[in-house]
Structure formats: C-alpha cells, structure tokens
Scaffold this active site. Sequence first.
Site, mmCIF file in Angstrom:
data_model
loop_
_atom_site.group_PDB
_atom_site.id
_atom_site.type_symbol
_atom_site.label_atom_id
_atom_site.label_comp_id
_atom_site.label_asym_id
_atom_site.label_seq_id
_atom_site.Cartn_x
_atom_site.Cartn_y
_atom_site.Cartn_z
ATOM 1 N N GLN A 41 -4.488 -1.133 9.427
ATOM 2 C CA GLN A 41 -4.125 -2.662 9.052
ATOM 3 C C GLN A 41 -5.254 -3.665 9.513
ATOM 4 O O GLN A 41 -4.412 -3.856 11.094
ATOM 5 C CB GLN A 41 -2.729 -3.059 8.480
ATOM 6 C CG GLN A 41 -2.759 -4.161 7.872
ATOM 7 C CD GLN A 41 -3.982 -3.981 6.393
ATOM 8 O OE1 GLN A 41 -3.010 -3.357 5.904
ATOM 9 N NE2 GLN A 41 -3.786 -5.523 5.505
ATOM 10 N N LYS B 40 0.776 -1.154 -0.212
ATOM 11 C CA LYS B 40 0.201 0.086 0.004
ATOM 12 C C LYS B 40 1.188 0.905 -0.046
ATOM 13 O O LYS B 40 0.460 2.291 -0.323
ATOM 14 C CB LYS B 40 -0.737 -0.045 1.549
ATOM 15 C CG LYS B 40 -2.336 -0.997 1.513
ATOM 16 C CD LYS B 40 -2.962 -1.608 2.016
ATOM 17 C CE LYS B 40 -3.801 -2.368 2.223
ATOM 18 N NZ LYS B 40 -5.023 -2.619 3.737
ATOM 19 N N ASP C 257 -10.596 3.336 4.381
ATOM 20 C CA ASP C 257 -10.819 1.723 4.048
ATOM 21 C C ASP C 257 -12.969 1.704 4.101
ATOM 22 O O ASP C 257 -13.098 0.577 3.172
ATOM 23 C CB ASP C 257 -10.752 0.689 5.341
ATOM 24 C CG ASP C 257 -9.429 0.063 5.727
ATOM 25 O OD1 ASP C 257 -9.082 -0.266 4.223
ATOM 26 O OD2 ASP C 257 -8.385 0.074 6.355
HETATM 27 N N1 GUN Z 1 -7.654 -6.728 6.445
HETATM 28 C C1 GUN Z 1 -7.887 -7.448 5.145
HETATM 29 N N2 GUN Z 1 -8.120 -6.831 4.165
HETATM 30 C C2 GUN Z 1 -7.500 -5.403 4.793
HETATM 31 C C3 GUN Z 1 -8.758 -4.454 4.140
HETATM 32 O O1 GUN Z 1 -9.718 -4.169 3.180
HETATM 33 N N3 GUN Z 1 -8.586 -3.018 4.803
HETATM 34 C C4 GUN Z 1 -7.996 -3.237 6.102
HETATM 35 N N4 GUN Z 1 -7.889 -2.312 6.661
HETATM 36 N N5 GUN Z 1 -7.041 -4.919 6.946
HETATM 37 C C5 GUN Z 1 -7.819 -5.248 6.152
#
Ligand code: GUN
Length: 278
Positions: free
Chosen positions: A91, A47, A114
Amino acid sequence: MIIDGKKIAHELRQAIANQVALLEQKPGLAVILVGDDPASAVYVRNKDNACKEVGFYSEKINKPANITQTELLAEIERLNNDDSIDGILVQLPLPNHLDANQVIETINPEKDVDGFHSENIGKLMQNKPFLRPCTPKGVMILLKITGVDLVGKNCVVVGASNIVGRPMACELLNARATVTICNSKTQDLSSKLKQADIVVVAVGIPKMIQANWIKSGAIVIDVGINRLDNGRLVGDVDFDTAKEVASWITPVPGGVGPMTIATLLENTLTAHKARKQK
Ligand code: GUN
C-alpha cells in the site's frame, strides 16, 4: 446519467467468485501496510475483506513505520518465493525513509497485481498489457458500460501520477482515443477541458473542476476522493453542478473507488491463472 460503480463492481466481484469456485487452488493475495496511516489502513482492510468474499486466500501484513528498506525488501522476497501467493501489493504512500520505487521493482512482475512494476507499465505502454494498474483498468470498464465508442474521441486526463494519470492516458491511447495529459498546473485548463468528450480527473483537489469548464454531453470520470473538514467525502469535480452538463458522470463515493478493488481481484485471478499455466 450517473455511473453506478458500486453496482458494476459488485457484478464483477460476483463473476470472479463464480470463477474461483471452479478452481482447484485458491488465488492468494498478500497486502503489506507499513505504518498506521488511517486512510491506508481502511483501504487495506477493504482489500482483505474483498479477497475473502470472493474466496481468495488473503494475507494482511502490518509492518511498523520504522521498518528498514532491507527488511521490507526481504519480506517481498519471501512472498515472491511463496507458492500460495499470486499477488503482492504494497500500500502506498510509504513513509519517507523508504524507497517506493525500489520496493515496486523488487516485486516479481508476475505477482505485481498493482501493475506498477516497470515491466508491466512497459507492456501497457506497448499495448501488450499483462497486469494493468487497477484504477485506470476500472475506469475503462466504466467507460465501456456507457456504450460510447472511444475511437478518435478527445480525452483529457487531469493528473499525471504513476498510479492513475499516466497509465490512464495509456489505456485511452490503447483504445485509440486522442489523449491530452494535463496536471493541476496546466495553463488554461478550462479551454483544454472544453474540447474533451471524455474527462478523467485524478488530482486530489476537492471540487477543482467546475461545471462551466465541461463540454455539454461529455463523460466525466472523477477519481478523486477528498475528505472535507466536516467529514464529507467529495471528488475533484463539483458533482452537483457538473451532473447537469455531463452525459455520464461518476459519483464520489460509489463511482471509481469500488472498481479499484474489483480490478485488483481480477488482476490476482489473472496472475494466478498465468502462474498455473507455467
Ligand atoms: N494508494 C493509492 N492507490 C493505490 C493503489 O492502487 N495501489 C497501492 N498499492 N497503493 C495505493
């Protein structure tokens, strides 16, 4: 036909980079990683790199696994008040001693890239979306690429997580499809799947969905990413056999995965523009 998520995501990232080049200020994304789970560390690094590639300001924040809830909330408040930050992403999953729901609810909904905050989920549910969860949003772009009209189609979503299944069902409903939400425990799942023109699977069980459960000509979207003991990545669908039955299918890797990062960048750009308009 195979849906090339890698290519479509690349095109979307390129389009975002072109828009960023015209902006006065760079959009900024902060990504918080708590602890050192190796898979999460890879996602966070990807990311961060994607942000830099499109010209965003990016802050990668590593916190120890033993951080307290109070300390984590204070960090989020700091980022809520930092004008250079348009998007905040924590995350998931978080270590067990932390309350992920309270963490998500502490993020300013205007910076919730998100799309997990109850305010953004509520807006999606009311078909007045602002920031939409990244993975389902990416799936909607892939479905659009197939050219298939979703109105009135039978869609089966397998998996009901807050991150994928629930918002996915909502996206399909907003597109005026007929939606059935299943999970890994659904009785007679194969007969539900046999009715489906479009199948979206996000359960995290390697090769759970067999080709003979899928209707001939269905579109199959596989959100699962599972690492086998031999190190190979596979989806929740038995790709090699299902590709012979489906009209369109996403591979793993190279299907939905790359889209999630592209839509995260898109959400950060959306959040940036919305904040600048205020
Ligand atoms: N863990 C797995 N997928 C995601 C996501 O789309 N966002 C976040 N913050 N954590 C995740």
